[in-house]
Design an enzyme around this catalytic site. Structure first.
Site, short mmCIF file in Angstrom:
data_model
loop_
_atom_site.label_atom_id
_atom_site.label_comp_id
_atom_site.label_asym_id
_atom_site.label_seq_id
_atom_site.Cartn_x
_atom_site.Cartn_y
_atom_site.Cartn_z
N LYS A 146 43.47 37.96 49.91
CA LYS A 146 44.05 39.28 50.11
C LYS A 146 44.31 39.44 51.60
O LYS A 146 43.37 39.56 52.39
CB LYS A 146 43.08 40.36 49.62
CG LYS A 146 43.63 41.76 49.78
CD LYS A 146 42.68 42.77 49.16
CE LYS A 146 43.22 44.16 49.29
NZ LYS A 146 43.46 44.55 50.69
N CYS A 205 5.58 26.86 35.28
CA CYS A 205 5.59 28.08 36.07
C CYS A 205 4.64 27.93 37.25
O CYS A 205 3.49 27.55 37.07
CB CYS A 205 5.16 29.26 35.20
SG CYS A 205 4.96 30.78 36.15
N CYS A 255 9.87 31.69 32.67
CA CYS A 255 8.48 31.52 32.29
C CYS A 255 8.31 32.31 31.00
O CYS A 255 8.49 33.53 30.98
CB CYS A 255 7.53 32.06 33.36
SG CYS A 255 5.83 32.16 32.75
N GLU A 275 43.61 34.85 44.64
CA GLU A 275 44.37 34.59 45.87
C GLU A 275 43.71 35.31 47.05
O GLU A 275 42.95 36.24 46.86
CB GLU A 275 45.79 35.16 45.73
CG GLU A 275 46.58 34.62 44.56
CD GLU A 275 47.75 35.53 44.20
OE1 GLU A 275 48.61 35.77 45.06
OE2 GLU A 275 47.80 36.00 43.05
N ASP A 333 45.63 41.11 55.07
CA ASP A 333 45.56 42.45 55.59
C ASP A 333 46.73 42.67 56.53
O ASP A 333 46.69 42.32 57.71
CB ASP A 333 44.23 42.60 56.36
CG ASP A 333 43.77 44.04 56.34
OD1 ASP A 333 44.46 44.87 55.74
OD2 ASP A 333 42.72 44.31 56.93
N CYS A 393 1.54 30.56 36.41
CA CYS A 393 0.62 30.45 35.27
C CYS A 393 0.60 29.07 34.65
O CYS A 393 -0.20 28.80 33.75
CB CYS A 393 0.96 31.51 34.22
SG CYS A 393 2.52 31.18 33.38
N TYR A 451 53.88 36.65 47.39
CA TYR A 451 52.93 36.40 46.31
C TYR A 451 53.32 36.98 44.96
O TYR A 451 52.61 36.75 43.98
CB TYR A 451 51.55 36.92 46.70
CG TYR A 451 51.53 38.37 47.14
CD1 TYR A 451 51.54 38.69 48.50
CD2 TYR A 451 51.52 39.39 46.21
CE1 TYR A 451 51.55 40.01 48.91
CE2 TYR A 451 51.53 40.71 46.62
CZ TYR A 451 51.54 41.01 47.97
OH TYR A 451 51.56 42.32 48.38
N CYS A 501 2.21 36.46 32.30
CA CYS A 501 2.29 35.84 33.62
C CYS A 501 2.22 36.95 34.69
O CYS A 501 2.98 37.92 34.65
CB CYS A 501 3.60 35.07 33.73
SG CYS A 501 3.79 34.19 35.28
N LYS A 544 37.00 43.39 47.75
CA LYS A 544 36.96 43.49 49.20
C LYS A 544 35.62 43.05 49.76
O LYS A 544 34.58 43.43 49.25
CB LYS A 544 37.25 44.93 49.62
CG LYS A 544 38.70 45.33 49.30
CD LYS A 544 39.11 46.59 50.00
CE LYS A 544 39.46 46.35 51.44
NZ LYS A 544 40.06 47.48 52.11
ZN LIG Z 1 4.34 32.16 34.47
#
Ligand SMILES: [Zn+2]
Length: 651
Positions: free
Chosen positions: A106, A389, A405, A104, A108, A392, A209, A410, A297
């Protein structure tokens, strides 16, 4: 028309107007009927209990009376980071199987509790300290977003937030001699004003609420409670989301974060509650908060910009992270050019395309994140998932919402792994950057973290930018890292999902790498903040042949992870200490080291186990929480005094 019928009709019109925001009659027509009722009341000398004429509020009062709540009104524990949110899910899911959550807004404002007896409104009170509040019945009587009579006949307490709409505040300020600073103070000031006429003039509303107490009958979930409130004529904010997974909760929070800017009520977060009341019972309460709810928050700054391109980065686990290049935009005092999209699932869910206008958020030190697409332009194109990738060329593996990957060699993957290993909270090898990592990979064929301990002085000297001094410094930093606290070594290993906090917990629990390496998933899950997925990651990491080989290379290179033995009988022995705010004379890590030296254990968050809080300048929510929990608090000066009394002098 008789009086009863007239009152009923006026109450129905008011309900349509104030609760449903859907009036069916004009103001003039309402006023005419209202005047008719007033005349009738004057003539007969009777005023029905739920007559709308009672809502003018009456005379100013001298002081607020104290009111003891039937059931305690709890405030909520707060989370500001995703980690804290995940810790909440982990705690809940240890007790409840497949819990459903409600999310829900909040609001203030000021929390208000209304009491009904025998179907009649009898009292309104502020939350106060949760047990005793102030009686604000006369003030709240001027508010029209709730009924004076209801069909439920038992004793009932309902909870809501008194708010002042942003548009109402703006209008009020146009003609006010003293403008109100913000909607939160305005709402609190309107309700906690001795003169009900002032309350009425500021036009607050209450959005309900929760059912806090009911003497008869039973509700079984948050969903049912809200439906009950609506059925009885209370104004709720009809936007509660029901979520089945933590991911759905996070999506709902992100959605609220976007939509809250378009609503007329000040919000500062989202409230997440376990929906089912029997699950709530199983979870129970800490001495301060329910364990089944948390307030998330929002503390970050946001801006709208446009996505120019998306590149895929390979991280140290091989995970591909899409990084969006955006039109430069000013955010929280910095120019933002790049924002992360987390993973492919995230891109699809948020419907982000190249060319889209997106909402980005920057919080603390992390890279900005794209929260949502706000608008597509004619030229928007879908973001394609790479099949190989980009570095590589290995075929990409898919795991859930993530792409990987699979190639352990790599280049960006190795570079990120080395950089993490050498980073400050890990092995802390000074002068080692990701750029150094790239040079070592390209020129010296470094593939593993353990290779750093077998670097050749001569080979190093041949690298560009490596003068004699730099070589010497790097080698001695590498050598110096061998003596390392266990938790930092665990963190350095780079096991998926294991951050600094979890590393500390693991080090404390297992006391050696060997013990951790042979821990079973069931043992790991018993720890407070380790969930199933993390436990599985740990077990899998240590079961992997290559990881085991690397671990034994590291240990045989001379790395000696140690567990700090605190000085027995030190001034902090037995204390669980939390540092908060800015300390002017220490780095945080230094302060932590001193506390641990003198027998204390440092925690990152204030919990019921915390026994001492050291608060520096502009300490925020942690300090407040400590105060609320009644934890002992000392300032920096006193901390320095304790240190110097124990032979530790601070420059
Ligand atoms: Zn890679």
């Amino acid at each position: 028309m008789d009086m009863r019928k007239l009152v009923d009709r006026l109450n129905r019109y008011a309900y349509e107007y104030y609760v449903l925001d859907a009036p069916t009659v004009s103001d003039a027509e309402y006023d005419k009927l209202y005047d008719e009722l007033r005349a009738m009341e004057r003539e007969s000398g009777t005023v029905l209990f739920d007559s709308p004429t009672r809502r003018v509020g009456g005379e100013p009062i001298k002081a607020f009376r104290r009111h003891e709540h039937i059931a305690r009104l709890y405030s909520l524990d707060k989370a500001v980071t995703e980690d804290e949110l995940d810790a909440f899910f982990t705690r809940v899911e240890k007790v409840c199987k497949d819990p459903e959550y409600t999310v829900e807004y909040k609001f203030d404002g000021l929390t208000i509790c209304l009491t009904y007896e025998g179907g009649k409104f009898v009292r309104a009170a502020t939350r106060g300290n949760g047990t005793v509040g102030e009686d604000v019945t006369a003030q709240v009587l001027t508010i029209k977003s709730y009924p004076l009579s209801i069909s439920y006949k038992g004793t009932l307490e309902v909870k809501g937030e008194a708010i002042i709409r942003l548009s109402v505040l703006e209008e009020y300020n146009k003609s006010a001699s003293e403008p109100l600073k913000n909607a939160r103070n305005a709402a609190a000031g309107a309700i906690r004003n001795l003169d009900p006429a002032v309350t009425a003039a500021r036009r607050p509303e209450i959005l309900f609420y929760d059912v806090n107490y009911m003497s008869e009958g039973e509700l079984s979930s948050q969903e049912e409670a809200v439906a009950f409130l609506e059925r009885e004529g209370f104004k709720t904010f009809r936007r509660m989301r029901l979520c089945k997974t933590p991911q759905e909760v996070k999506d709902a929070i992100a959605e609220i974060d976007v939509s809250r800017k378009k609503i007329d009520v000040l919000t500062d977060g989202a409230v997440i509650k376990v929906n089912d009341f029997s699950a709530r019972e199983a979870l129970g309460y800490t001495d301060k908060f329910p364990r089944w709810a948390i307030a998330f928050k929002f503390e970050a700054e946001e801006a709208v910009t446009q996505v120019k391109n998306v590149v895929w980065q390979v991280g140290r686990t091989g995970k591909l992270t899409p990084l969006a290049e955006v039109e430069p935009v000013e955010l929280a005092g910095a120019t933002v050019r790049k924002a992360t999209l987390n993973n492919l699932g995230d891109i699809r869910r948020k419907d982000v395309k190249i060319g889209s206008k997106v909402l980005i958020r920057r919080s603390n030190e992390v890279i900005p994140e794209i929260l949502a697409a706000v608008e597509h332009t004619g030229a928007s194109v879908d973001i394609a998932a790479p099949e190989t990738c980009p570095y590589c060329g290995s075929p990409i593996a898919e795991e859930g919402a993530n792409l990987f990957c699979p190639n352990r060699a790599c280049r960006p993957r190795v570079a990120a792994m080395l950089a993490h290993f050498a980073s400050k909270g890990a092995m802390d090898i000074e002068g080692f950057s990701e750029m150094t990592a790239c040079q070592l990979i390209d020129r010296l064929g470094v593939r593993h973290c353990s290779d750093l301990y077998f670097l050749d002085r001569k080979a190093l000297s041949s690298l560009e930018g490596f003068g004699e001094k730099k070589v010497r410094n790097l080698l001695s930093a590498v050598e110096g890292s061998k003596n390392i606290p266990l938790d930092r070594f665990i963190f350095a290993l780079g096991i998926g999902g294991i951050g600094k906090v979890a590393s500390k917990d693991l080090a404390e629990r297992f006391q050696s790498v060997e013990a951790l390496a042979s821990a079973a998933a069931e043992t790991l899950v018993e720890m407070e903040n380790i969930g199933e997925k993390t436990a599985e990651n740990i077990v899998r990491w240590f079961a992997d042949e290559e990881n085991r080989a690397e671990l034994s290379r590291l240990l045989s290179a001379g790395i000696r992870p140690y567990v700090k033995q605190a000085r027995a009988g030190g001034p902090f022995s037995g204390e669980s200490v939390v540092l908060t705010g800015t300390l002017s004379r220490f780095k945080r890590s230094e302060a932590q080291a001193r506390i641990e030296e003198l027998g204390g254990v440092c925690q990152s968050a204030v919990t019921s186990k915390t026994t001492l809080v050291i608060a520096g300048e502009s300490a925020g929510s942690k300090l407040e929480k400590a105060k609320a929990l009644g934890v002992k608090i000392v300032g920096e000066e006193e901390f320095i005094k304790i240190l110097s009394e124990n032979g530790i002098d601070i420059k």
